[in-house]
Scaffold this motif. Structure first.
Motif, PDB file in Angstrom:
ATOM      1  N   GLY A 100      12.778 -37.018 -40.388  1.00  0.00           N
ATOM      2  CA  GLY A 100      12.578 -36.987 -41.833  1.00  0.00           C
ATOM      3  C   GLY A 100      13.839 -37.338 -42.607  1.00  0.00           C
ATOM      4  N   ASN A 101      13.651 -37.852 -43.816  1.00  0.00           N
ATOM      5  CA  ASN A 101      14.789 -38.192 -44.689  1.00  0.00           C
ATOM      6  C   ASN A 101      15.650 -36.978 -45.009  1.00  0.00           C
ATOM      7  N   SER A 102      15.071 -35.770 -44.895  1.00  0.00           N
ATOM      8  CA  SER A 102      15.798 -34.553 -45.247  1.00  0.00           C
ATOM      9  C   SER A 102      16.535 -33.923 -44.064  1.00  0.00           C
ATOM     10  N   SER A 103      16.384 -34.494 -42.860  1.00  0.00           N
ATOM     11  CA  SER A 103      16.954 -33.889 -41.646  1.00  0.00           C
ATOM     12  C   SER A 103      18.386 -34.381 -41.428  1.00  0.00           C
ATOM     13  N   ILE A 104      19.307 -33.845 -42.251  1.00  0.00           N
ATOM     14  CA  ILE A 104      20.699 -34.341 -42.261  1.00  0.00           C
ATOM     15  C   ILE A 104      21.369 -34.179 -40.889  1.00  0.00           C
ATOM     16  N   GLY A 105      21.253 -32.988 -40.290  1.00  0.00           N
ATOM     17  CA  GLY A 105      21.900 -32.734 -38.997  1.00  0.00           C
ATOM     18  C   GLY A 105      21.318 -33.610 -37.893  1.00  0.00           C
ATOM     19  N   GLN A 106      20.005 -33.787 -37.902  1.00  0.00           N
ATOM     20  CA  GLN A 106      19.353 -34.615 -36.880  1.00  0.00           C
ATOM     21  C   GLN A 106      19.785 -36.077 -37.036  1.00  0.00           C
ATOM     22  N   LEU A 107      19.847 -36.553 -38.284  1.00  0.00           N
ATOM     23  CA  LEU A 107      20.296 -37.939 -38.516  1.00  0.00           C
ATOM     24  C   LEU A 107      21.731 -38.121 -38.025  1.00  0.00           C
ATOM     25  N   ALA A 108      22.552 -37.082 -38.209  1.00  0.00           N
ATOM     26  CA  ALA A 108      23.944 -37.142 -37.732  1.00  0.00           C
ATOM     27  C   ALA A 108      23.961 -37.205 -36.204  1.00  0.00           C
ATOM     28  N   LEU A 109      23.224 -36.296 -35.574  1.00  0.00           N
ATOM     29  CA  LEU A 109      23.203 -36.242 -34.104  1.00  0.00           C
ATOM     30  C   LEU A 109      22.713 -37.572 -33.508  1.00  0.00           C
ATOM     31  N   TYR A 110      21.611 -38.088 -34.024  1.00  0.00           N
ATOM     32  CA  TYR A 110      21.042 -39.304 -33.419  1.00  0.00           C
ATOM     33  C   TYR A 110      22.021 -40.480 -33.542  1.00  0.00           C
ATOM     34  N   GLN A 111      22.722 -40.558 -34.694  1.00  0.00           N
ATOM     35  CA  GLN A 111      23.689 -41.652 -34.835  1.00  0.00           C
ATOM     36  C   GLN A 111      24.875 -41.445 -33.900  1.00  0.00           C
ATOM     37  N   PRO A 132       3.909 -29.133 -47.920  1.00  0.00           N
ATOM     38  CA  PRO A 132       5.186 -29.789 -48.224  1.00  0.00           C
ATOM     39  C   PRO A 132       6.292 -29.281 -47.287  1.00  0.00           C
ATOM     40  N   ILE A 133       7.209 -30.170 -46.897  1.00  0.00           N
ATOM     41  CA  ILE A 133       8.346 -29.784 -46.046  1.00  0.00           C
ATOM     42  C   ILE A 133       9.612 -29.955 -46.885  1.00  0.00           C
ATOM     43  N   ILE A 134      10.425 -28.891 -46.942  1.00  0.00           N
ATOM     44  CA  ILE A 134      11.707 -28.975 -47.668  1.00  0.00           C
ATOM     45  C   ILE A 134      12.813 -28.517 -46.734  1.00  0.00           C
ATOM     46  N   GLU A 135      13.838 -29.344 -46.586  1.00  0.00           N
ATOM     47  CA  GLU A 135      14.991 -29.024 -45.725  1.00  0.00           C
ATOM     48  C   GLU A 135      16.247 -29.365 -46.496  1.00  0.00           C
ATOM     49  N   ASN A 136      17.277 -28.555 -46.345  1.00  0.00           N
ATOM     50  CA  ASN A 136      18.564 -28.816 -47.012  1.00  0.00           C
ATOM     51  C   ASN A 136      18.368 -29.047 -48.515  1.00  0.00           C
ATOM     52  N   GLY A 137      17.337 -28.416 -49.077  1.00  0.00           N
ATOM     53  CA  GLY A 137      17.061 -28.593 -50.502  1.00  0.00           C
ATOM     54  C   GLY A 137      16.472 -29.959 -50.847  1.00  0.00           C
TER      55      GLY A 137
END
Ligand code: ACO
Ligand code: ACO
Length: 150
Positions: A100-111, A132-137
């Motif tokens: 998801g666009n809101s998954s900051i940590g996952q986006l960091a890990l995958y990169q 609705p899904i809300i992560e990291n605000g």
């Protein structure tokens, strides 16, 4: 820690899988079609990933999760490395993952693991998830599609 394929006779670690993907319907669907691998310590399952063949030349990590108390210790990275090695050793050219666009940590890990962004499936989460899904605000709407060329 040992990473191994889950036998057909074993129950998948549903609590972990639902932590990565709240849709039971989606989880059941890719569990049927894909292969499930688990990370174990002292016969205790502490991590999981599900790999599915997508096209002739590619596989996708459909779900990856590490037990809450074990997160941030490098286990997610090891599971991804296992998926990379397994995919390459089985003759596939690409490994994909989406988050998801809101998954900051996952986006960091995958990169950090070598994935690059190759596309965006706009409104994927609005179309496929009733709640609705809300992560990291941040409201989770779009699926960020990522890939490693092996
Ligand atoms: N900024 C920069 N880097 C970050 C951030 C951030 N905000 N958040 C995390 N990271 C980095 C860490 O620094 C670490 O990198 P490092 O190894 O260079 O220090 C890395 O991301 C985390 O690595 P691990 O410790 O190997 O990951 P972990 O074992 O915690 O597993 C996972 C990651 C699977 C995402 C775990 O947190 C989890 O189970 N989360 C809940 C379920 C989930 O969201 N699953 C993924 C959904 S998407 C899908 O399933 C396809
Ligand atoms: N995960 C989740 N949320 C985060 C993270 C993170 N890793 N990092 C920051 N945020 C959130 C904060 O929580 C905060 O949200 P909140 O208001 O809901 O708490 C928000 O991002 C930051 O808001 P501000 O405090 O208003 O931002 P700031 O005054 O720090 O300005 C800026 C941001 C301009 C990016 C500043 O950090 C900066 O100058 N950075 C260096 C220059 C730079 O990178 N500029 C942007 C380059 S791109 C461009 O110029 C088009």
């Amino acid at each position: 820690m040992n990473i191994r394929r889950l036998a057909a006779s074993e129950l998948p670690p549903m609590e972990l899988l639902l932590d990565a993907d709240p849709s039971r319907e989606m989880v059941d669907s890719y569990l049927r079609k894909g292969e499930t691998f688990v990370a174990e310590v002292d016969n205790q399952i502490i991590g999981v990933y599900v790999l599915m063949e997508k096209q002739e030349d590619s596989t996708e990590i459909m779900n990856i999760a590490v037990a809450n108390e074990k997160q941030g210790q490098g286990i997610g990275r090891k599971l991804i490395q296992h998926a990379i090695d397994y995919t390459r050793n089985n003759g596939f050219a690409k490994l994909q993952i989406g988050t998801g666009n809101s998954s900051i940590g996952q986006l960091a890990l995958y990169q950090k693991c070598g994935f690059r962004i190759v596309g965006i499936d706009f409104d994927f989460f609005l179309r496929n998830y009733p709640e609705p899904i809300i992560e990291n605000g941040i409201s989770c709407r779009d699926m960020i599609r990522m890939e490693i060329i092996l």
